[in-house]
Design a protein around this motif. Structure first.
Motif, mmCIF file in Angstrom:
data_model
loop_
_atom_site.group_PDB
_atom_site.id
_atom_site.type_symbol
_atom_site.label_atom_id
_atom_site.label_comp_id
_atom_site.label_asym_id
_atom_site.label_seq_id
_atom_site.Cartn_x
_atom_site.Cartn_y
_atom_site.Cartn_z
ATOM 1 N N GLY A 23 1.151 -0.965 0.004
ATOM 2 C CA GLY A 23 0.005 0.070 0.270
ATOM 3 C C GLY A 23 0.931 1.672 -0.337
ATOM 4 N N ASN A 24 0.614 1.735 0.931
ATOM 5 C CA ASN A 24 1.594 2.905 0.969
ATOM 6 C C ASN A 24 2.082 2.491 2.290
ATOM 7 N N THR A 25 2.598 1.937 2.718
ATOM 8 C CA THR A 25 3.643 1.821 3.842
ATOM 9 C C THR A 25 5.026 0.692 3.187
ATOM 10 N N TYR A 26 5.995 1.299 3.659
ATOM 11 C CA TYR A 26 7.874 0.921 3.824
ATOM 12 C C TYR A 26 8.236 -0.515 5.067
ATOM 13 N N PHE A 27 8.061 -1.615 4.406
ATOM 14 C CA PHE A 27 8.281 -2.490 5.537
ATOM 15 C C PHE A 27 9.572 -3.360 5.313
ATOM 16 N N ARG A 37 12.033 -5.103 13.532
ATOM 17 C CA ARG A 37 11.613 -4.126 11.378
ATOM 18 C C ARG A 37 11.159 -2.653 11.648
ATOM 19 N N LEU A 38 11.673 -2.379 10.111
ATOM 20 C CA LEU A 38 10.927 -0.693 10.118
ATOM 21 C C LEU A 38 10.547 -0.811 9.490
ATOM 22 N N ARG A 39 9.383 -0.007 9.900
ATOM 23 C CA ARG A 39 8.080 0.560 8.801
ATOM 24 C C ARG A 39 7.815 2.002 9.206
ATOM 25 N N VAL A 58 9.500 1.532 14.881
ATOM 26 C CA VAL A 58 10.616 0.275 14.726
ATOM 27 C C VAL A 58 9.360 -1.091 15.235
ATOM 28 N N VAL A 59 9.408 -1.699 14.915
ATOM 29 C CA VAL A 59 7.970 -2.896 15.657
ATOM 30 C C VAL A 59 8.360 -4.503 15.583
ATOM 31 N N HIS A 60 8.678 -4.866 17.002
ATOM 32 C CA HIS A 60 8.900 -5.708 17.124
ATOM 33 C C HIS A 60 7.865 -6.827 16.716
ATOM 34 N N PRO A 61 8.377 -7.908 16.316
ATOM 35 C CA PRO A 61 6.869 -9.212 15.833
ATOM 36 C C PRO A 61 6.075 -9.100 16.407
ATOM 37 N N GLU A 62 6.231 -9.663 18.262
ATOM 38 C CA GLU A 62 5.357 -9.415 18.880
ATOM 39 C C GLU A 62 5.126 -9.043 20.533
#
Length: 162
Positions: A23-27, A37-39, A58-62
């Motif tokens: 969509g409009n988001t970079y991962f 992860r970076l979003r 900054v995102v952690h999967p859990e």
């Protein structure tokens, strides 16, 4: 009209090999095998379909989102040249923003200079993903060579000529 997010993020020249745009988001996965992860998303303004910056998280999967920062287009002079050329004044809807309406054949963010945003993203990711930026890609090359004026001819300080 679409934001053409894939093209915008390509313009940023982010060095992460493991990335995608949904969509409009970079991962991205800046450090392969690491859980973080970076979003990057576009930030909306109070006006419909108008965007004023990027939100880098900054995102952690859990655990979900660990940290985030908003990078304003005005603060990073993304549209400074465009706004100056079109005489767009601060505190107007168009100043330092872009919207989904645009000229045919041109991206909605036409006129953006992304160097300031890229540098800010590099600084932010250096905190959360040390060494990932350098390990992911070679240093970027300078776009233009700065113009230098030739030095004036040397003259003797104490002599006069008629």
């Amino acid at each position: 009209m679409p934001l053409q997010a894939v093209e915008f993020f390509a313009e940023l020249c982010l060095p992460f090999h493991e990335h995608t745009v949904v969509g409009n988001t970079y991962f991205a996965v800046p450090v392969p095998g690491a859980p973080l992860r970076l979003r990057i998303d576009f930030t909306r303004t109070i006006h419909a379909d108008t965007y004023g910056g990027l939100r880098v998280a900054v995102v952690h999967p859990e655990r979900g989102e660990i940290d985030a920062v908003a990078l304003n287009f005005v603060d990073h002079q993304t549209f400074h040249r465009r706004d100056e050329a079109t005489n767009t004044r601060p505190n107007t809807k168009q100043y330092g923003t872009f919207n989904t309406c645009h000229r045919a054949g041109r991206p909605p963010w036409d006129g953006a200079v992304t160097t300031g945003l890229r540098d800010a993203i590099e600084q932010y990711t250096a905190v959360w993903f040390p060494g990932a930026w350098a390990a992911s890609s070679p240093k970027r090359t300078a776009g233009r060579t700065p113009y230098s004026t030739p030095a004036p001819p040397a003259t003797h300080a104490g002599t006069r000529t008629r």
